[in-house]
Scaffold this active site. Sequence first.
Site, mmCIF file in Angstrom:
data_model
loop_
_atom_site.group_PDB
_atom_site.id
_atom_site.type_symbol
_atom_site.label_atom_id
_atom_site.label_comp_id
_atom_site.label_asym_id
_atom_site.label_seq_id
_atom_site.Cartn_x
_atom_site.Cartn_y
_atom_site.Cartn_z
ATOM 1 N N ASP A 141 9.932 30.085 -100.988
ATOM 2 C CA ASP A 141 8.526 30.487 -101.051
ATOM 3 C C ASP A 141 8.286 31.853 -100.424
ATOM 4 O O ASP A 141 7.674 32.733 -101.036
ATOM 5 C CB ASP A 141 7.640 29.446 -100.352
ATOM 6 C CG ASP A 141 7.597 28.122 -101.103
ATOM 7 O OD1 ASP A 141 8.448 27.917 -101.987
ATOM 8 O OD2 ASP A 141 6.711 27.306 -100.808
ATOM 9 N N ARG A 177 1.422 26.942 -84.495
ATOM 10 C CA ARG A 177 0.765 27.985 -85.284
ATOM 11 C C ARG A 177 0.114 29.091 -84.454
ATOM 12 O O ARG A 177 0.205 30.269 -84.823
ATOM 13 C CB ARG A 177 -0.255 27.368 -86.244
ATOM 14 C CG ARG A 177 0.330 26.406 -87.289
ATOM 15 C CD ARG A 177 1.731 26.724 -87.680
ATOM 16 N NE ARG A 177 2.225 25.958 -88.810
ATOM 17 C CZ ARG A 177 3.491 25.866 -89.127
ATOM 18 N NH1 ARG A 177 4.408 26.475 -88.380
ATOM 19 N NH2 ARG A 177 3.885 25.188 -90.191
ATOM 20 N N ASP A 213 -2.563 24.595 -92.293
ATOM 21 C CA ASP A 213 -1.918 25.756 -91.692
ATOM 22 C C ASP A 213 -2.604 27.069 -92.043
ATOM 23 O O ASP A 213 -2.646 27.992 -91.233
ATOM 24 C CB ASP A 213 -0.441 25.809 -92.079
ATOM 25 C CG ASP A 213 0.404 24.871 -91.239
ATOM 26 O OD1 ASP A 213 -0.073 24.447 -90.168
ATOM 27 O OD2 ASP A 213 1.536 24.561 -91.648
ATOM 28 N N SER A 254 8.549 17.994 -98.287
ATOM 29 C CA SER A 254 8.355 19.256 -97.571
ATOM 30 C C SER A 254 8.577 19.022 -96.085
ATOM 31 O O SER A 254 8.095 18.032 -95.524
ATOM 32 C CB SER A 254 6.935 19.771 -97.814
ATOM 33 O OG SER A 254 6.673 20.903 -97.020
#
Length: 403
Positions: A16, A98, A127, A181
């Site tokens: 990605d 994050r 996210d 994922s």
Amino acid sequence: MSDVKKVVLAYSGGLDTSVILKWLQETYNCEVVTFTADLGQGEELEPARKKAEMLGIKPQNIYIDDLREEFVRDYVFPMFRANAVYEGIYLLGTSIARPLIAKRQIEIARETGADAVCHGATGKGNDQVRFELGYYALEPHIKVIAPWREWDLNSRTKLIDFAEKHQIPIAKDKRGEAPFSVDANLLHISAEGKVLEDPWETAPEYVYSRSVAPEQAPDEPTVVTIDFEKGDPVAVNGQHLSPAALLTRLNELAGDNGIGRIDIVENRFVGMKSRGVYETPGGTILLEAHRAIESITIDRGAAHLKDELMPRYAELIYNGFWWSPEREMLQALIDKSQETVNGTVRLKLYKGNVIVEGRRSHNSLYSEEHVTFEEDTVYDQRDAEGFIKLNALRLRLLKQAHG
């Protein structure tokens, strides 16, 4: 789009973000700086450097930073001082990483003179919110690029076609549909999507990577002690360790004993429900141990206030508001409560369970003199009568008035 001159991309080296890197070069015609954070995800990061170089990134524009100690010391430990749990079960393993990634991206943008930052989060998840709230809180006028909200590469097939067209190497396991994922750091690893999308279906054992199944854990328990200073763990079994080394050790002990697995359906900030399978081995031990040492070192009123505020604090982290003034205000209150949270907890680890066996502290508020069932000279049991009658007064008046 031509107004962007240089962008800092949060880059993993995977399919990605490699596609995003090339897409940025083509779509924005801008210089790209890649940033790869080592948060203890357990992967070799040098391949990300080589892949970035292969895609035309100058060596001085490739950042690979070891942030493990900062992550645990300045993010994980402050969160655990609050005993933060989202929706009663989730220990916020992805959420807490994050704000650090966002902070470092903004720092790199300043260092390199970049006018934009970019992340690879999709438009469906949490996210994107966490990254962007962090960016804007730290650099209000930064340009944010979110490819998944802009491009038409909205399927894995299209991503692979784009990669092949631009000669971007694709890992063999990425050519088919990925089974699920994964996001990982030193605190936890999460799995979502694909084989996990039906919440009725049992997660296959191969989803788990940091713990043995509880049924396969040793038949003999493991006893461990954790020492705390001002609410933070500082030693395991008497051995003083750095924050990252300590969490690594707890992960090993917990994983060997089948501890830390959860299968949940959570409420995302964007409104949908999501099923995830998470492993937080060391964090599960740490939460139990921290609550145990707090139980003898924090006054009842302070402890109950902390517990009342905790869901709000956890929600702020989950929703991406780490850099908000309200989270910092709550943190100051929480940290004040930890000044006397010192001592040692002894736990037994056994087949998926964390069992508190003992706790001690020189700041202990526990008084054996007062609670003993034997005769004592410090407490007059007759004092309870007036205490009960005063507390019962409003109940008696209510009953008298309304029959």
